[in-house]
Design a protein around this motif. Structure first.
Motif, PDB file in Angstrom:
ATOM      1  N   ARG A  11      27.545 -53.751 135.567  1.00 43.42           N
ATOM      2  CA  ARG A  11      26.757 -52.422 136.216  1.00 43.42           C
ATOM      3  C   ARG A  11      26.850 -51.142 135.153  1.00 43.42           C
ATOM      4  O   ARG A  11      25.969 -50.593 134.875  1.00 43.42           O
ATOM      5  N   GLN A  18      27.680 -47.009 141.363  1.00 42.73           N
ATOM      6  CA  GLN A  18      28.330 -47.834 142.424  1.00 42.73           C
ATOM      7  C   GLN A  18      27.217 -47.745 143.556  1.00 42.73           C
ATOM      8  O   GLN A  18      26.813 -48.713 144.336  1.00 42.73           O
ATOM      9  N   GLN A  20      24.343 -47.077 143.985  1.00 42.71           N
ATOM     10  CA  GLN A  20      23.242 -47.688 143.738  1.00 42.71           C
ATOM     11  C   GLN A  20      23.147 -49.231 144.138  1.00 42.71           C
ATOM     12  O   GLN A  20      21.991 -49.906 145.053  1.00 42.71           O
ATOM     13  N   LEU A  21      23.870 -50.094 143.820  1.00 48.31           N
ATOM     14  CA  LEU A  21      24.101 -51.351 143.837  1.00 48.31           C
ATOM     15  C   LEU A  21      24.674 -51.411 145.481  1.00 48.31           C
ATOM     16  O   LEU A  21      24.191 -52.314 146.383  1.00 48.31           O
ATOM     17  N   SER A  24      21.785 -51.268 147.878  1.00 47.67           N
ATOM     18  CA  SER A  24      20.810 -52.507 147.622  1.00 47.67           C
ATOM     19  C   SER A  24      21.488 -53.690 148.572  1.00 47.67           C
ATOM     20  O   SER A  24      20.902 -54.449 148.911  1.00 47.67           O
ATOM     21  N   LEU A  50      23.483 -59.536 143.798  1.00 44.93           N
ATOM     22  CA  LEU A  50      24.006 -58.912 142.557  1.00 44.93           C
ATOM     23  C   LEU A  50      23.332 -59.473 141.202  1.00 44.93           C
ATOM     24  O   LEU A  50      23.157 -58.910 140.238  1.00 44.93           O
ATOM     25  N   LEU A  53      19.893 -58.239 140.805  1.00 43.60           N
ATOM     26  CA  LEU A  53      19.926 -56.824 140.474  1.00 43.60           C
ATOM     27  C   LEU A  53      20.451 -56.481 139.036  1.00 43.60           C
ATOM     28  O   LEU A  53      19.879 -55.372 138.398  1.00 43.60           O
ATOM     29  N   LEU A  54      21.531 -57.228 138.641  1.00 42.72           N
ATOM     30  CA  LEU A  54      21.986 -56.952 137.520  1.00 42.72           C
ATOM     31  C   LEU A  54      21.415 -57.823 136.051  1.00 42.72           C
ATOM     32  O   LEU A  54      21.887 -57.780 134.965  1.00 42.72           O
TER      33      LEU A  54
END
Length: 96
Positions: A11, A18, A20-21, A24, A50, A53-54
């Motif tokens: 991240r 934090q 933002q995730l 989601s 995750l 997203l990451l």
């Protein structure tokens, strides 16, 4: 490396917050913070999301996540090492 540490590393390297995730994942920021600190376990579905997203390798994240769960389960057991060896033998038998 624990799952939460890896998530935080990914991240931060991408300049994400934090919140933002957490948004989601449809959880609040304090809960996401607990996941990063290892105070709360992520669900498998969250691990998969995750990874996406990451832009992380799903297999690697699942491996770390699962290892954390196993450690939590057996860490206080005097026979933990022997039990893990036995389990590994059974897993390897099932793979063939």
């Amino acid at each position: 490396m624990h799952f939460g540490e890896r998530i935080r590393e990914l991240r931060e390297s991408q300049g994400l917050l934090q919140r933002q995730l957490a948004a989601s994942l449809e959880i609040d920021t304090p809960m996401f913070s607990k996941i990063e600190r290892g105070e709360r376990k992520a669900k498998r579905e969250q691990v998969e999301l995750l990874a996406s997203l990451l832009h992380a390798n799903l297999s690697d994240l699942l491996r770390i996540w699962l290892a954390d769960q196993i450690i939590d389960l057996v860490k206080d057991e005097p026979q933990a090492s022997e039990a893990l060896k036995t389990a590994l033998k059974e897993i390897k038998k099932d793979e063939h």
